[in-house]
Design a protein around this motif. Structure first.
Motif, PDB file in Angstrom:
ATOM      1  N   GLY A  17     -10.936   4.503   2.084  1.00  0.00           N
ATOM      2  CA  GLY A  17     -10.055   5.659   1.990  1.00  0.00           C
ATOM      3  C   GLY A  17      -8.832   5.575   2.891  1.00  0.00           C
ATOM      4  O   GLY A  17      -8.047   6.522   2.958  1.00  0.00           O
ATOM      5  N   GLU A  18      -8.645   4.452   3.590  1.00  0.00           N
ATOM      6  CA  GLU A  18      -7.453   4.293   4.430  1.00  0.00           C
ATOM      7  C   GLU A  18      -6.204   4.087   3.580  1.00  0.00           C
ATOM      8  O   GLU A  18      -5.114   4.475   3.983  1.00  0.00           O
ATOM      9  CB  GLU A  18      -7.632   3.114   5.381  1.00  0.00           C
ATOM     10  N   LEU A  19      -6.369   3.438   2.440  1.00  0.00           N
ATOM     11  CA  LEU A  19      -5.301   3.264   1.454  1.00  0.00           C
ATOM     12  C   LEU A  19      -5.783   3.867   0.141  1.00  0.00           C
ATOM     13  O   LEU A  19      -6.960   3.741  -0.201  1.00  0.00           O
ATOM     14  CB  LEU A  19      -4.991   1.782   1.214  1.00  0.00           C
ATOM     15  N   GLU A  20      -4.881   4.493  -0.600  1.00  0.00           N
ATOM     16  CA  GLU A  20      -5.245   5.023  -1.915  1.00  0.00           C
ATOM     17  C   GLU A  20      -5.331   3.904  -2.942  1.00  0.00           C
ATOM     18  O   GLU A  20      -6.152   3.951  -3.849  1.00  0.00           O
ATOM     19  CB  GLU A  20      -4.223   6.062  -2.372  1.00  0.00           C
TER      20      GLU A  20
ATOM     21  N   GLY B  82       0.839  -1.189   0.000  1.00  0.00           N
ATOM     22  CA  GLY B  82       0.000   0.000   0.000  1.00  0.00           C
ATOM     23  C   GLY B  82       0.869   1.231   0.000  1.00  0.00           C
ATOM     24  O   GLY B  82       2.039   1.172   0.383  1.00  0.00           O
ATOM     25  N   GLU B  83       0.310   2.381  -0.407  1.00  0.00           N
ATOM     26  CA  GLU B  83       1.125   3.594  -0.491  1.00  0.00           C
ATOM     27  C   GLU B  83       1.521   4.110   0.884  1.00  0.00           C
ATOM     28  O   GLU B  83       2.393   4.969   1.005  1.00  0.00           O
ATOM     29  CB  GLU B  83       0.407   4.669  -1.310  1.00  0.00           C
ATOM     30  N   ASP B  84       0.912   3.559   1.924  1.00  0.00           N
ATOM     31  CA  ASP B  84       1.257   3.976   3.283  1.00  0.00           C
ATOM     32  C   ASP B  84       2.509   3.281   3.809  1.00  0.00           C
ATOM     33  O   ASP B  84       2.915   3.494   4.946  1.00  0.00           O
ATOM     34  CB  ASP B  84       0.088   3.706   4.222  1.00  0.00           C
ATOM     35  N   GLY B  85       3.133   2.439   2.955  1.00  0.00           N
ATOM     36  CA  GLY B  85       4.334   1.734   3.371  1.00  0.00           C
ATOM     37  C   GLY B  85       4.067   0.333   3.878  1.00  0.00           C
ATOM     38  O   GLY B  85       5.003  -0.396   4.190  1.00  0.00           O
ATOM     39  N   SER B  86       2.796  -0.036   3.960  1.00  0.00           N
ATOM     40  CA  SER B  86       2.481  -1.383   4.432  1.00  0.00           C
ATOM     41  C   SER B  86       2.930  -2.412   3.399  1.00  0.00           C
ATOM     42  O   SER B  86       2.875  -2.174   2.198  1.00  0.00           O
ATOM     43  CB  SER B  86       0.984  -1.525   4.707  1.00  0.00           C
ATOM     44  N   SER B  87       3.402  -3.552   3.887  1.00  0.00           N
ATOM     45  CA  SER B  87       3.893  -4.616   3.035  1.00  0.00           C
ATOM     46  C   SER B  87       3.584  -5.940   3.711  1.00  0.00           C
ATOM     47  O   SER B  87       3.870  -6.111   4.900  1.00  0.00           O
ATOM     48  CB  SER B  87       5.402  -4.461   2.829  1.00  0.00           C
ATOM     49  N   TYR B  88       2.977  -6.861   2.960  1.00  0.00           N
ATOM     50  CA  TYR B  88       2.573  -8.154   3.507  1.00  0.00           C
ATOM     51  C   TYR B  88       3.041  -9.252   2.569  1.00  0.00           C
ATOM     52  O   TYR B  88       2.626  -9.302   1.409  1.00  0.00           O
ATOM     53  CB  TYR B  88       1.058  -8.228   3.659  1.00  0.00           C
ATOM     54  N   ASP B  89       3.888 -10.140   3.072  1.00  0.00           N
ATOM     55  CA  ASP B  89       4.354 -11.271   2.280  1.00  0.00           C
ATOM     56  C   ASP B  89       3.304 -12.372   2.279  1.00  0.00           C
ATOM     57  O   ASP B  89       2.711 -12.675   3.321  1.00  0.00           O
ATOM     58  CB  ASP B  89       5.665 -11.819   2.838  1.00  0.00           C
ATOM     59  N   ASP B  90       3.096 -12.957   1.107  1.00  0.00           N
ATOM     60  CA  ASP B  90       2.138 -14.050   0.911  1.00  0.00           C
ATOM     61  C   ASP B  90       0.804 -13.786   1.608  1.00  0.00           C
ATOM     62  O   ASP B  90       0.368 -14.552   2.473  1.00  0.00           O
ATOM     63  CB  ASP B  90       2.745 -15.389   1.352  1.00  0.00           C
ATOM     64  N   PRO B  91       0.133 -12.694   1.232  1.00  0.00           N
ATOM     65  CA  PRO B  91      -1.144 -12.369   1.877  1.00  0.00           C
ATOM     66  C   PRO B  91      -2.202 -13.434   1.583  1.00  0.00           C
ATOM     67  O   PRO B  91      -2.232 -14.016   0.505  1.00  0.00           O
ATOM     68  CB  PRO B  91      -1.520 -11.027   1.240  1.00  0.00           C
ATOM     69  N   SER B  92      -3.065 -13.657   2.551  1.00  0.00           N
ATOM     70  CA  SER B  92      -4.185 -14.596   2.383  1.00  0.00           C
ATOM     71  C   SER B  92      -5.322 -13.902   1.647  1.00  0.00           C
ATOM     72  O   SER B  92      -5.345 -12.676   1.503  1.00  0.00           O
ATOM     73  CB  SER B  92      -4.679 -15.062   3.748  1.00  0.00           C
ATOM     74  N   GLU B  93      -6.289 -14.690   1.222  1.00  0.00           N
ATOM     75  CA  GLU B  93      -7.471 -14.129   0.581  1.00  0.00           C
ATOM     76  C   GLU B  93      -8.193 -13.184   1.542  1.00  0.00           C
ATOM     77  O   GLU B  93      -8.667 -12.118   1.143  1.00  0.00           O
ATOM     78  CB  GLU B  93      -8.403 -15.262   0.144  1.00  0.00           C
TER      79      GLU B  93
END
Length: 141
Positions: free
Chosen positions: A34-37, A10-21
């Protein structure tokens, strides 16, 4: 521990490896709230970082979903009617669900059509990588 195959950004810097559904559902929901663009899910197996799907809420309440398949010459977009549709497309692409894109109308973008706009490899995904301070296929600092 094995290397991740997918990474959600996400543009907020969040990063998730192998995200689940379920996590992807939550992240698409954050875009809708609106929390993430926008949300990007990339295949970390592409050393060039040019294989990804991304979605964002459009100006009129529709959802733009774009995918790129390893080259800026293979960049496509379509419109989803709501967050559930966008989630279904992101999950279908991410988990390579057979037939996930059947019935969807994808418009191909030719790099010469961008008229000075950044190409996808340098645009949204490039800005995310710059914000996170990393290169394709590397973890955030």
């Amino acid at each position: 521990m094995p290397e991740p195959v997918l990474r959600a950004l996400g543009e907020d810097g969040s990063s998730y490896d192998d995200p689940s559904e379920d996590l992807l559902f939550d992240l698409v929901g954050q875009v809708g709230d609106g929390e993430l663009e926008f949300l990007i899910v990339e295949r970390t197996t592409d050393p060039n970082g040019l294989t990804y799907v991304q979605t964002k809420l459009g100006e009129h309440g529709d959802w733009l979903v774009e995918r790129q398949e390893g080259s800026i010459h293979r960049h496509y977009e379509t419109v989803a009617q709501d967050s559930h549709d966008a989630h279904r497309m992101v999950v279908g692409w991410a988990f390579e669900i057979p037939g996930w894109d059947l019935g969807l109308s994808w418009a191909r973008h030719d790099p010469s059509d961008w008229h000075g706009l950044p190409a996808p490899s340098e645009g949204l995904l490039g800005r995310i990588r710059g914000f996170l301070g990393r290169r394709p296929g590397t973890s955030p600092k």
